[in-house]
Design a protein around this motif. Sequence first.
Motif, PDB file in Angstrom:
ATOM      1  N   VAL A 194     -26.946 -52.735   5.144  1.00 19.47           N
ATOM      2  CA  VAL A 194     -27.095 -54.195   5.112  1.00 19.47           C
ATOM      3  C   VAL A 194     -25.834 -54.866   5.640  1.00 19.47           C
ATOM      4  CG1 VAL A 194     -27.231 -56.181   3.560  1.00 19.47           C
ATOM      5  CG2 VAL A 194     -28.809 -54.257   3.286  1.00 19.47           C
ATOM      6  N   HIS A 195     -24.675 -54.343   5.246  1.00 20.68           N
ATOM      7  CA  HIS A 195     -23.414 -54.946   5.695  1.00 20.68           C
ATOM      8  C   HIS A 195     -23.265 -54.805   7.215  1.00 20.68           C
ATOM      9  CE1 HIS A 195     -19.543 -56.720   4.952  1.00 20.68           C
ATOM     10  NE2 HIS A 195     -18.951 -55.793   5.659  1.00 20.68           N
ATOM     11  N   THR A 196     -23.823 -53.708   7.750  1.00 19.45           N
ATOM     12  CA  THR A 196     -23.798 -53.525   9.207  1.00 19.45           C
ATOM     13  C   THR A 196     -24.699 -54.556   9.889  1.00 19.45           C
ATOM     14  OG1 THR A 196     -23.413 -51.143   8.948  1.00 19.45           O
ATOM     15  CG2 THR A 196     -24.218 -51.894  11.084  1.00 19.45           C
ATOM     16  N   GLN A 197     -25.878 -54.783   9.285  1.00 17.44           N
ATOM     17  CA  GLN A 197     -26.827 -55.738   9.856  1.00 17.44           C
ATOM     18  C   GLN A 197     -26.335 -57.178   9.717  1.00 17.44           C
ATOM     19  OE1 GLN A 197     -29.847 -54.916  11.307  1.00 17.44           O
ATOM     20  NE2 GLN A 197     -29.419 -52.744  11.094  1.00 17.44           N
ATOM     21  N   ASN A 198     -25.680 -57.467   8.584  1.00 19.27           N
ATOM     22  CA  ASN A 198     -25.215 -58.828   8.315  1.00 19.27           C
ATOM     23  C   ASN A 198     -23.900 -58.762   7.553  1.00 19.27           C
ATOM     24  OD1 ASN A 198     -24.784 -61.481   7.586  1.00 19.27           O
ATOM     25  ND2 ASN A 198     -26.910 -61.871   6.986  1.00 19.27           N
ATOM     26  N   PRO A 199     -22.772 -58.845   8.228  1.00 17.64           N
ATOM     27  CA  PRO A 199     -21.453 -58.690   7.593  1.00 17.64           C
ATOM     28  C   PRO A 199     -21.187 -59.694   6.474  1.00 17.64           C
ATOM     29  CG  PRO A 199     -21.257 -58.571   9.982  1.00 17.64           C
ATOM     30  CD  PRO A 199     -22.651 -59.025   9.699  1.00 17.64           C
ATOM     31  N   SER A 200     -21.927 -60.805   6.437  1.00 15.09           N
ATOM     32  CA  SER A 200     -21.684 -61.811   5.405  1.00 15.09           C
ATOM     33  C   SER A 200     -22.380 -61.480   4.091  1.00 15.09           C
ATOM     34  CB  SER A 200     -22.159 -63.183   5.887  1.00 15.09           C
ATOM     35  OG  SER A 200     -23.561 -63.192   6.080  1.00 15.09           O
TER      36      SER A 200
END
Length: 531
Positions: free
Chosen positions: A403-409
């Motif tokens: 998830v952090h890769t897909q959306n760093p925020s």
Amino acid sequence: MEKGLRDKDGQLPGKTIIFARNIAHAELMAQLFSELYPQHGANFCRVIHSKYERAEELIDDFKSSDENSMRIAVSVDMLDTGIDVPECVNLVFAKPIKSKVKFWQMIGRGTRLCENLYGLGQHKTHFLIFDHWANFEYFDENPEEEDVKQAKSLLQKLFEARINLAQTALKKANMDVFDQTITLIHDDICLLPMESISVRDNWQVVETYKDLKRLNQFAPNTASDLLEKVAPLMQWRNIMGQSEAYKLDSELTTIQTLLLTDANQIDLAKQSVMNKVESLQMHLNEVRSKAPAIAQMQTEQYWQYLTHAALEQSRIDLRSIIHLRNKSVTPPTSDFVLDIKEDANQIHETDRLTKIVSIDYQIYRQEVEKTLTPLFETDSVLKKIRNGEPVTETDLAQLSSLVHTQNPSVDLNTLKEFFPESTATLDKILRTIVGMDKNAIEQSFTTFVQQIHTHVNAKQQRFIGMLKNHLIRHGSIEIAQLYDAPFTQIHDMGLDGVFSQQQADVIEQFIKQFDVQLGDKNQTVDKEVIV
């Protein structure tokens, strides 16, 4: 209306053919539709049959791509074969079919390709069939069933954008912007069609927020109520012929929010608006009458000294004519390359200070859901969570990394900070956001009913169906909720009014597995970020 494929704005169902048994059946369905969705007017859903003198005109209207044309055609034999409507994306088999040739001809009404149906470069790729008479089983066809997850409608997105703007303005103590935005939110709520069944089912919350004084108070639970309960109802407003105006509203609302949060992003956000303004057809008198507003918006000074009031005035001036543009003109696009050479002498290392930012739960929840939804079919950990299966810490770490890769925020572990008193694990908190898989819920309930060897009547089946839908959407349920709306729509006493005491006790034991105790929720959490 709820499960069918929608148009490019997500606001209205796409072209739909309902195959009726006979004229009486067709007219009954059209009448029921009119009673359930009166806001859409008489031409939205029409019966087409050869006995009608204007049958050919009705067919031409259904074929038309005009925004105000017929959307749902209830056909008695006339549209079964030989009619090409490439825009058709929903077929409803409301009658039994005994001829295999005719069966495949009817399916053929949805197979016609249609380029740019959902916008430039977004072509029609599939269509849906609602088979209410088990015709596929009759012909030994077993296609995969599809559970359509509806995208948010145009007006829901606009409503949510205005709520975000109001929240931002209030945090910045910009009361002029806040007051103007609250007025628009209030207008949106007042325009909800109370005669629509879906809006009528939620009349209490709608009437609550029609109170402008209550809206202006904007108590902590107001935003969550508006986002969770009122925003989805915006799909039931009839905006046929006005979608371009509401798209402009949405784009300018985004820019108004950026004025308060990140003005550096405005140059990028304004491109779509300017492309529309520059392609307005100035030879039309209606457009020419707005020439001062059009000219002002194209000046550098307008954007250099941009204000909320200027954008709002532009919105008011241009929304009624924004559809009168040359849509065949596509904005010029060009690839550009930044060739940046790194100079080792210009590299500096320094300590960065941090600051504390406040994160709103509803906004963060929406961001999490938006990031996870595209992963439903591909990520094994997310599949386990939506199936109610146990997951390990390693699984959750793997999902968090993805998830952090897909959306760093997005950091999934932040979710736990909103529920400091809860002992629920992260996977269960996620389940309350992404819901549960329909097939898993169906299997679980089928097994349960088989085990208890209980015959259920029609009212009990409806109650169980409502319970399934709740779990699919929300991923959890508390026993107390079975004695509250919407379950009290079936019986005032909820669970106890539909089932015997013994049956109710068994059901309560069964659904305990779906209970997620989140405890009191913090509306915001503070996070430390690098500046």
